[in-house]
Design an enzyme around this catalytic site. Structure first.
Site, PDB file in Angstrom:
ATOM      1  N   LYS A  67     -13.828 -17.007  43.899  1.00  0.00           N
ATOM      2  CA  LYS A  67     -13.150 -17.954  44.778  1.00  0.00           C
ATOM      3  C   LYS A  67     -12.318 -17.251  45.843  1.00  0.00           C
ATOM      4  O   LYS A  67     -11.807 -17.903  46.764  1.00  0.00           O
ATOM      5  CB  LYS A  67     -12.269 -18.894  43.953  1.00  0.00           C
ATOM      6  N   HIS A 131     -26.604 -30.731  27.310  1.00  0.00           N
ATOM      7  CA  HIS A 131     -26.854 -29.614  26.403  1.00  0.00           C
ATOM      8  C   HIS A 131     -28.245 -29.797  25.805  1.00  0.00           C
ATOM      9  O   HIS A 131     -28.980 -30.710  26.158  1.00  0.00           O
ATOM     10  CB  HIS A 131     -25.781 -29.527  25.329  1.00  0.00           C
ATOM     11  N   ASP A 162     -32.833 -24.720  25.471  1.00  0.00           N
ATOM     12  CA  ASP A 162     -32.203 -23.555  26.096  1.00  0.00           C
ATOM     13  C   ASP A 162     -33.047 -22.300  25.934  1.00  0.00           C
ATOM     14  O   ASP A 162     -33.218 -21.520  26.869  1.00  0.00           O
ATOM     15  CB  ASP A 162     -30.827 -23.314  25.477  1.00  0.00           C
TER      16      ASP A 162
END
Length: 386
Positions: A67, A131, A162
């Site tokens: 950032k 998820h 995943d």
């Protein structure tokens, strides 16, 4: 096995498919640099994935504040010398941070930039969070799975979305893009959606529906429990055995050894399935799981034991295949972890030394990238690196 030695990956993700992809690429020899955020001022930040027993293998770590202008510029400079960048921000976030594909490619046109997400970079679900269970639900996997005691789709025993739908999909796509780059010199922007990958796992059922209009539900097909000879049965010791005798000769062998030869010529007879299932269930209860394995597994019946995780870790098949390797944890000492899945003959692995919590390789990574010591000190003083 250093089949991919010489390639460098910047991994901006800590969990999910990106982390799985990085582990696969590291196991084949790529140099992985995990880019983590700096810890919040005064806060203790531990990356649970990087420091988990099985993670971090073949990986070095740097902390950057993306950032900040200086932190972002540091990443862009590292990307100039990298081959692959993997990120798993919500779609649009990487670009807002100034580390999207266009930003990286402006510094390195040959970069392979892989974005991993649940639903992809576009489409009406692109901004949904989720998820593993959500991606399995969206892709039809759960609807085709067995039911629990209340009639709901049962929870899967592994993070298939995943791991296979996302991680393997990402690693495969990265390797394909690198092969093309070898021929053309072109980089690539890859949009890896976990749900897209799970759709590929569901190809048998989806292709069937698209071609014929015939859907798949639990109990409606060969692989979802329609037939007695493809399923799981309890054994006399309270454990279970898996039966998958699809081919006729395997089925007949099974019937013969179970002493249920009356069913041998009725494999696909739907009127016989309930009786056959009841007979199988009753017969399997007469012996222990391991007694049935000793009788059936080596006799061409497509039978295997349902193993618990401790049994998997001790099984001689996996031990002989060197499926586990030695590791050392700085606090807990020696242990084992799952070894790389390597198709070649080189299976002996060196001991993996797990990094201590809080450890980073920031100074070494930046020095190797050409940052002078003074600039590294300035970045650390400004809080842009750790």
């Amino acid at each position: 096995m250093n089949l991919l030695d010489g390639y460098t990956v910047l991994d901006l993700a800590s969990v999910g498919p990106a982390a799985r992809a990085s582990r696969i690429l590291a196991d084949f020899g790529m140099r992985i640099i995990k880019v983590a955020p700096v810890a919040a001022k005064g806060a203790k930040q531990v990356d649970p994935v990087f420091h988990a027993y099985g993670a971090g293998r073949g990986t070095r770590k740097i902390r950057l504040d993306l950032k900040s202008d200086a932190g972002r510029d540091t990443l862009l400079r590292l990307a100039e010398q990298a081959d692959v960048v993997i990120e798993s921000y919500r779609p649009g976030v990487a670009a807002r941070l100034g580390v999207g594909y266009a930003d990286i490619a402006a510094h390195n046109p040959k970069i392979i930039y892989c974005s991993t997400s649940g639903y992809g970079q576009d489409g009406p679900c692109a901004q949904w969070v989720g998820h593993d269970i959500n991606y399995l639900a969206m892709s039809g996997f759960l609807a085709c799975s067995g039911r629990d005691g209340e009639g709901r789709p049962a929870l899967p025993g592994a993070t298939l979305a995943d791991g296979a739908g996302g991680g393997m999909h990402a690693a495969q796509s990265i390797l394909a893009a690198l092969l093309r780059r070898e021929r053309t010199g072109e980089g690539a922007c890859l949009d890896v959606a976990i749900t897209d990958g799970v759709l590929n796992l569901m190809s048998l059922y989806l292709d069937q529906y698209l071609a014929t209009g015939e859907g798949t539900d639990p109990g409606s097909g060969v692989l979802t429990g329609k037939y007695a000879w493809y399923g799981v049965y309890a054994t006399g010791d309270g454990r279970h055995i898996a039966v998958g005798a699809i081919e006729g000769h395997f089925f007949r062998n099974l019937c013969r050894l179970l002493e249920l030869e009356a069913f041998a010529d009725h494999q696909y007879d739907e009127a016989q399935q309930d009786a056959m299932r009841a007979a199988f269930a009753a017969r399997f209860l007469t012996r222990s799981r391991d007694e049935w394995v000793a009788l059936l597994a080596g006799a061409d019946t497509c039978v295997a034991p349902v193993l618990a995780i401790p049994e998997v870790a001790a099984h001689p098949q996996f031990r002989e295949r060197k499926a586990f390797m030695a590791a050392e944890h700085p606090r807990r000492g020696a242990f084992e972890q799952l070894a790389p899945v390597l198709a070649g003959g080189e299976r002996k692995q060196p001991v993996h030394h797990v990094a201590a919590p809080g450890h980073t390789d920031t100074d070494a990574i930046l020095a190797e990238a050409g940052f002078p010591a003074g600039q590294i000190a300035e970045l650390r003083a400004a809080g842009c690196i750790e």
